[in-house]
Write a protein that holds these residues in place. Structure first.
Motif, PDB file in Angstrom:
ATOM      1  N   ASP A  38       0.831  -1.209   0.000  1.00 52.87           N
ATOM      2  CA  ASP A  38       0.000   0.000   0.000  1.00 52.87           C
ATOM      3  C   ASP A  38       0.864   1.258   0.000  1.00 52.87           C
ATOM      4  OD1 ASP A  38      -2.652  -1.433   0.514  1.00 52.87           O
ATOM      5  OD2 ASP A  38      -1.467  -2.054   2.249  1.00 52.87           O
ATOM      6  N   SER A  42       1.051   4.030  -3.019  1.00 57.79           N
ATOM      7  CA  SER A  42       0.731   5.438  -2.742  1.00 57.79           C
ATOM      8  C   SER A  42       1.766   6.385  -3.318  1.00 57.79           C
ATOM      9  CB  SER A  42       0.618   5.665  -1.228  1.00 57.79           C
ATOM     10  OG  SER A  42      -0.445   4.927  -0.685  1.00 57.79           O
ATOM     11  N   GLU A  47       2.665  10.266   1.343  1.00 58.25           N
ATOM     12  CA  GLU A  47       1.364  10.232   0.677  1.00 58.25           C
ATOM     13  C   GLU A  47       0.471   9.119   1.232  1.00 58.25           C
ATOM     14  OE1 GLU A  47       2.398  11.683  -3.801  1.00 58.25           O
ATOM     15  OE2 GLU A  47       3.789  10.265  -2.857  1.00 58.25           O
ATOM     16  N   PHE A  48       1.081   8.009   1.618  1.00 60.25           N
ATOM     17  CA  PHE A  48       0.344   6.924   2.271  1.00 60.25           C
ATOM     18  C   PHE A  48      -0.255   7.420   3.586  1.00 60.25           C
ATOM     19  CE2 PHE A  48       0.646   3.549   5.531  1.00 60.25           C
ATOM     20  CZ  PHE A  48      -0.279   2.643   5.034  1.00 60.25           C
ATOM     21  N   VAL A  50      -0.906  10.560   4.504  1.00 58.77           N
ATOM     22  CA  VAL A  50      -1.960  11.555   4.246  1.00 58.77           C
ATOM     23  C   VAL A  50      -3.306  10.848   4.080  1.00 58.77           C
ATOM     24  CG1 VAL A  50      -2.854  13.218   2.569  1.00 58.77           C
ATOM     25  CG2 VAL A  50      -0.457  13.318   3.262  1.00 58.77           C
ATOM     26  N   ASN A  51      -3.318   9.811   3.246  1.00 55.37           N
ATOM     27  CA  ASN A  51      -4.565   9.070   3.004  1.00 55.37           C
ATOM     28  C   ASN A  51      -5.040   8.343   4.259  1.00 55.37           C
ATOM     29  OD1 ASN A  51      -4.536   9.856   0.294  1.00 55.37           O
ATOM     30  ND2 ASN A  51      -3.310   8.080  -0.322  1.00 55.37           N
ATOM     31  N   GLU A  54      -6.505  10.836   6.775  1.00 57.51           N
ATOM     32  CA  GLU A  54      -7.801  11.334   6.291  1.00 57.51           C
ATOM     33  C   GLU A  54      -8.909  10.324   6.556  1.00 57.51           C
ATOM     34  OE1 GLU A  54      -7.376  12.290   2.183  1.00 57.51           O
ATOM     35  OE2 GLU A  54      -6.480  14.268   2.566  1.00 57.51           O
ATOM     36  N   LYS A  55      -8.584   9.053   6.458  1.00 53.79           N
ATOM     37  CA  LYS A  55      -9.588   7.993   6.600  1.00 53.79           C
ATOM     38  C   LYS A  55      -9.849   7.616   8.050  1.00 53.79           C
ATOM     39  CE  LYS A  55     -10.806   3.426   4.787  1.00 53.79           C
ATOM     40  NZ  LYS A  55     -10.424   2.333   3.853  1.00 53.79           N
TER      41      LYS A  55
END
Length: 454
Positions: A38, A42, A47-48, A50-51, A54-55
């Motif tokens: 994963d 990303s 960037e991994f 950040v996602n 957010e989740k």
């Protein structure tokens, strides 16, 4: 890639717990690799994260192999975890683990503290002793840019890296690096080493490629040979200029410790200085107002007089520009700590020996902490609370790493020299994409143009 840099510490220290502790996050995608696929998909660890934040929210968990990792992505929760009395520098720890330097990663806390103070004092003293050198290199770059036609595109990344290499090598190791041939040799080895740090180790690809592995090991061996030679030449002798390695020689360090600390400063100092200068000049080209405000401050403080160390300290707005550069660029997007004892973040229990990431790139653009977080606005640092938050994150004050402190001073001198004589302009139509690694950089060359101030 950055990714392994964060986790390499655990290979030299101790395996993290497999207990998930009820912290929200991802279950392993792969039994052996955990969430590594994963992260790779990303594009980067930043960037991994950040996602992931957010989740799942400000505290999240995921798996690197079979090791639990916890990431913290809010200032309020970081305040609960950060120890202001820490003796280890997370950036230094990551580099040492990648270079497979074990000295200083474990051992006596008192010895580590003394070594850290020696390192920090070495940076401070070398900056003071070599201020004229940094000014001279800045003036040389200015003269080069003044010689260009106004329409000529200037390769910003290339020029800033060359400038940083000269600044760091002459400040760290002395006058032998006034010879461009020595700097070119250093840069060749530096680039080969940095290209692999945080990239090939992640999936073992470096060990699978004999060509890449040999190139990396040869470069590391050659750079270590240069550092050993400089150490031998300067040991027990007096020189006109005090440089970083002289401070290490005045301590009670072993030759191995001197080699390691000089390598860390040379590698990290060059990259952080180059990227800070690159992003600062680039962001100035995007805002005529900020550039003019900086010019006014430089003109007011310096007038027609010479640049001095004392006057540089008075350039408050320039420091705000550099702080905002670090924040907007997310210059070092991640830091790491090993949870030495069982602890708590918010309502979550963090098991002993868990790797805890500080998702600095997430926090630096959190709208609850920074108004208009994607806007380049140095004035935000007029607010005392903004500076306190920045200091907490390790980007200012007593918590900033020595390499960043060095970079701030060099960048301040450079910007003062440039804006006194030049307008800095963007190249129309250029789309700036970002590459998130151990230190954030433009994905491609950044181009600007310059014109002479009347």
């Amino acid at each position: 890639m950055l990714d392994f840099a964060i986790f390499a510490v655990t290979f030299l220290l101790i395996l993290a717990s497999r207990q998930a502790s009820g912290i929200p996050g991802m279950t392993p995608t792969d039994e052996k690799d955990g969430n590594l696929p994963d992260i790779v998909n990303s594009g980067s660890l930043h960037e991994f994260l950040v996602n992931l934040h957010e989740k799942y929210g400000p505290v999240v968990s995921f798996w690197f192999g079979r090791r639990l990792v916890v990431s913290v992505g809010s200032i309020d929760l970081l305040k609960q975890h950060i120890n202001p009395n820490r003796t280890s520098d997370p950036f230094e720890m990551m580099l040492k683990s990648l270079l497979r330097y074990q000295s200083g990663l474990c051992g006596d806390a008192g010895e580590s503290h003394l070594r850290k103070k020696l390192y920090e004092n070495g940076v401070t003293k070398s900056l003071q002793s070599n201020f004229a050198v940094i000014q001279k290199l800045s003036e040389e770059l200015l003269a080069k840019w003044l010689s260009f036609p106004e329409s000529q595109h200037v390769p910003l990344c290339q020029h800033m890296l060359g400038f940083a290499m000269k600044s760091v090598t002459q400040t760290a190791m002395g006058s032998s690096f006034e010879d461009d041939r020595e700097v070119i040799r250093f840069r060749r080895n530096h680039d080969a080493i940095w290209a692999e740090i945080g990239r090939g180790f992640l999936d073992g690809s470096l060990d699978k490629s004999m060509t890449r592995k040999k190139r990396y090991e040869d470069a590391l061996m050659e750079m270590e040979s240069v550092l050993k030679k400089v150490t031998k030449e300067r040991r027990g002798r007096n020189f006109n200029r005090h440089v970083f390695i002289d401070s290490l020689l005045q301590g009670s360090l072993s030759d191995k410790q001197i080699l390691e600390d000089t390598m860390i400063f040379s590698l990290a100092g060059c990259v952080i200085t180059a990227k800070l200068c690159t992003w600062a000049v680039y962001f100035l080209t995007t805002s005529e107002e900020v550039q003019q405000n900086l010019y006014k401050e430089v003109d007011r403080v310096l007038g027609k007089g010479p640049l001095t160390h004392e006057k540089i300290e008075q350039l408050r707005y320039c420091r705000q520009v550099l702080c905002e550069t670090v924040r907007t660029a997310k210059l070092t997007p991640i830091a790491a700590r090993l949870q030495e004892l069982e602890g708590r973040i918010d309502q979550h229990i963090i098991p002993k020996e868990t790797l805890v990431l500080y998702a600095l790139g997430v926090v630096l653009q959190d709208s609850s902490a920074w108004a208009s977080p994607y806007k380049f606005d140095p004035d935000r640092f007029n607010d005392e609370s903004a500076m306190k938050n920045f200091s907490l994150l390790g980007f200012s004050g007593s918590q900033e790493c020595p390499e960043l402190r060095f970079a701030y001073m060099v960048a301040t001198v450079l910007l003062s020299v440039l804006v006194r004589k030049l307008y800095l302009h963007p190249v129309k139509g250029q789309v700036m994409e970002t590459k998130y690694e151990l230190v954030t950089s433009p994905k491609e060359e950044a181009w600007i143009t310059v014109s002479k101030r009347s």
